[in-house]
Design an enzyme around this catalytic site. Sequence first.
Site, PDB file in Angstrom:
ATOM      1  N   TYR A 162       0.828  -1.218   0.000  1.00 12.26           N
ATOM      2  CA  TYR A 162       0.000   0.000   0.000  1.00 12.26           C
ATOM      3  C   TYR A 162       0.862   1.268   0.000  1.00 12.26           C
ATOM      4  O   TYR A 162       0.661   2.147  -0.852  1.00 12.26           O
ATOM      5  CB  TYR A 162      -0.960  -0.047   1.186  1.00 12.26           C
ATOM      6  CG  TYR A 162      -1.901   1.129   1.295  1.00 12.26           C
ATOM      7  CD1 TYR A 162      -3.042   1.227   0.498  1.00 12.26           C
ATOM      8  CD2 TYR A 162      -1.662   2.157   2.216  1.00 12.26           C
ATOM      9  CE1 TYR A 162      -3.914   2.313   0.610  1.00 12.26           C
ATOM     10  CE2 TYR A 162      -2.519   3.234   2.337  1.00 12.26           C
ATOM     11  CZ  TYR A 162      -3.654   3.311   1.534  1.00 12.26           C
ATOM     12  OH  TYR A 162      -4.505   4.389   1.651  1.00 12.26           O
ATOM     13  N   LYS A 166       1.088   4.130  -3.033  1.00 11.75           N
ATOM     14  CA  LYS A 166       0.792   5.559  -2.855  1.00 11.75           C
ATOM     15  C   LYS A 166       2.019   6.425  -3.178  1.00 11.75           C
ATOM     16  O   LYS A 166       1.881   7.563  -3.629  1.00 11.75           O
ATOM     17  CB  LYS A 166       0.279   5.826  -1.440  1.00 11.75           C
ATOM     18  CG  LYS A 166      -1.084   5.165  -1.159  1.00 11.75           C
ATOM     19  CD  LYS A 166      -2.180   5.665  -2.103  1.00 11.75           C
ATOM     20  CE  LYS A 166      -3.566   5.171  -1.680  1.00 11.75           C
ATOM     21  NZ  LYS A 166      -4.649   5.653  -2.558  1.00 11.75           N
TER      22      LYS A 166
HETATM   23  P1  NAP Z   1     -13.392   2.590   1.299  1.00  6.28           P
HETATM   24  O1  NAP Z   1     -14.520   3.056   2.133  1.00  6.28           O
HETATM   25  O2  NAP Z   1     -12.991   1.152   1.335  1.00  6.28           O
HETATM   26  O3  NAP Z   1     -13.697   3.027  -0.216  1.00  6.28           O
HETATM   27  C1  NAP Z   1     -12.887   2.585  -1.267  1.00  6.28           C
HETATM   28  C2  NAP Z   1     -13.669   2.792  -2.546  1.00  6.28           C
HETATM   29  O4  NAP Z   1     -12.857   2.355  -3.649  1.00  6.28           O
HETATM   30  C3  NAP Z   1     -14.957   1.949  -2.581  1.00  6.28           C
HETATM   31  O5  NAP Z   1     -15.978   2.672  -3.213  1.00  6.28           O
HETATM   32  C4  NAP Z   1     -14.544   0.765  -3.456  1.00  6.28           C
HETATM   33  O6  NAP Z   1     -15.627   0.143  -4.123  1.00  6.28           O
HETATM   34  C5  NAP Z   1     -13.645   1.504  -4.441  1.00  6.28           C
HETATM   35  N1  NAP Z   1     -12.868   0.595  -5.265  1.00  6.28           N
HETATM   36  C6  NAP Z   1     -12.018  -0.392  -4.907  1.00  6.28           C
HETATM   37  N2  NAP Z   1     -11.552  -1.024  -5.999  1.00  6.28           N
HETATM   38  C7  NAP Z   1     -12.114  -0.420  -7.072  1.00  6.28           C
HETATM   39  C8  NAP Z   1     -12.055  -0.609  -8.476  1.00  6.28           C
HETATM   40  N3  NAP Z   1     -11.320  -1.588  -9.023  1.00  6.28           N
HETATM   41  N4  NAP Z   1     -12.758   0.231  -9.272  1.00  6.28           N
HETATM   42  C9  NAP Z   1     -13.517   1.194  -8.765  1.00  6.28           C
HETATM   43  N5  NAP Z   1     -13.664   1.405  -7.449  1.00  6.28           N
HETATM   44  C10 NAP Z   1     -12.959   0.606  -6.620  1.00  6.28           C
HETATM   45  O7  NAP Z   1     -12.038   3.390   1.621  1.00  6.28           O
HETATM   46  P2  NAP Z   1     -11.721   4.960   1.826  1.00  6.28           P
HETATM   47  O8  NAP Z   1     -10.991   5.051   3.104  1.00  6.28           O
HETATM   48  O9  NAP Z   1     -12.910   5.784   1.565  1.00  6.28           O
HETATM   49  O10 NAP Z   1     -10.635   5.141   0.658  1.00  6.28           O
HETATM   50  C11 NAP Z   1     -10.732   6.125  -0.353  1.00  6.28           C
HETATM   51  C12 NAP Z   1      -9.326   6.536  -0.759  1.00  6.28           C
HETATM   52  O11 NAP Z   1      -8.700   7.192   0.347  1.00  6.28           O
HETATM   53  C13 NAP Z   1      -8.404   5.376  -1.134  1.00  6.28           C
HETATM   54  O12 NAP Z   1      -7.612   5.744  -2.249  1.00  6.28           O
HETATM   55  C14 NAP Z   1      -7.518   5.223   0.097  1.00  6.28           C
HETATM   56  O13 NAP Z   1      -6.274   4.648  -0.201  1.00  6.28           O
HETATM   57  C15 NAP Z   1      -7.400   6.677   0.531  1.00  6.28           C
HETATM   58  N6  NAP Z   1      -6.987   6.893   1.920  1.00  6.28           N
HETATM   59  C16 NAP Z   1      -7.772   6.472   2.945  1.00  6.28           C
HETATM   60  C17 NAP Z   1      -7.355   6.700   4.242  1.00  6.28           C
HETATM   61  C18 NAP Z   1      -8.174   6.251   5.425  1.00  6.28           C
HETATM   62  O14 NAP Z   1      -7.672   6.342   6.561  1.00  6.28           O
HETATM   63  N7  NAP Z   1      -9.395   5.804   5.246  1.00  6.28           N
HETATM   64  C19 NAP Z   1      -6.144   7.361   4.505  1.00  6.28           C
HETATM   65  C20 NAP Z   1      -5.365   7.784   3.432  1.00  6.28           C
HETATM   66  C21 NAP Z   1      -5.801   7.541   2.143  1.00  6.28           C
HETATM   67  P3  NAP Z   1     -16.374  -1.167  -3.510  1.00  6.28           P
HETATM   68  O15 NAP Z   1     -17.394  -0.637  -2.516  1.00  6.28           O
HETATM   69  O16 NAP Z   1     -16.988  -1.769  -4.729  1.00  6.28           O
HETATM   70  O17 NAP Z   1     -15.330  -2.019  -2.867  1.00  6.28           O
END
Ligand code: NAP
Length: 237
Positions: A162, A166
């Site tokens: 991961y 990033k």
């Molecule tokens: P999340 O709730 O798991 O949401 C991830 C989203 O990505 C979901 O809608 C998922 O769809 C979608 N996804 C996964 N694979 C995909 C694909 N092949 N095509 C299209 N959509 C896809 O996680 P989140 O925390 O909101 O993450 C959003 C972004 O923020 C990510 O890039 C993550 O790395 C980044 N981020 C998060 C955090 C944190 O602490 N949460 C911190 C830093 C960065 P499904 O529902 O179909 O699985």
Amino acid sequence: MTTTLITGANKGLGFETARRLVAAGHTVYLGSRDAERGLRAAERLGARAIQLDVTDDASVRAAAKAVEADGGLDVLINNAGVQEEMRDDGVVVIGAAELTADVMRRTFETNVFGMVRVLHAFLPLLGRSAAPVVVNVSSGLGSLSLVAAPETPTYAYPGVAYPASKAAVNMVTVQYAKAFPKMRINAVEPGFTATDLNAHTGFQSVEQGAEIIVRMAQVGADGPTGGSFDAKGTLPW
Ligand code: NAP
């Protein structure tokens, strides 16, 4: 009227970002790899659902065609992401000792190649916008400076795939920003946010996490490009 596409917006940070940008007056395409989940989420927000799996060429091409036919795109938010090394209870179970090429490949397939696939398909549309903006959702874990600094919380994170994905997102951001100087192209770190990605172990709410995504999506033509930002300011690469 600003038209915005958010990938992976059926839940989590993407969904909250969609909610905020609809409220700000954007026409929002809510991307979801599952059409049903996307439709349900879009209905709740007054957004437009669009089926978009970032790992699937045909899906991304069809989405770009549909958005183009509807009038084009101003803002692209590359938000879809996976963190396979984290188990359902939030514990990182695939560190350096356990990492396989398959895990690495799957992580890059969504977080990096998926992002490039979407950029490639939508750049021609963004090129026709008067004020094109790209927000690449990265992570503090993608910062080499932070991950290598023992005094930071990111130092202790044991996963490899991961953070490496990033870090690649950050490099993609810098290189695209130089290649397309008329566009505002930035990476953002939402901060550790309670979502399905980390089994809701994050400290922040999605409202807090989406803050910097929403801000950089609304950056004007005189705003920064080629940078990395969290809610407090600029981050080191
Ligand atoms: P999340 O709730 O798991 O949401 C991830 C989203 O990505 C979901 O809608 C998922 O769809 C979608 N996804 C996964 N694979 C995909 C694909 N092949 N095509 C299209 N959509 C896809 O996680 P989140 O925390 O909101 O993450 C959003 C972004 O923020 C990510 O890039 C993550 O790395 C980044 N981020 C998060 C955090 C944190 O602490 N949460 C911190 C830093 C960065 P499904 O529902 O179909 O699985």
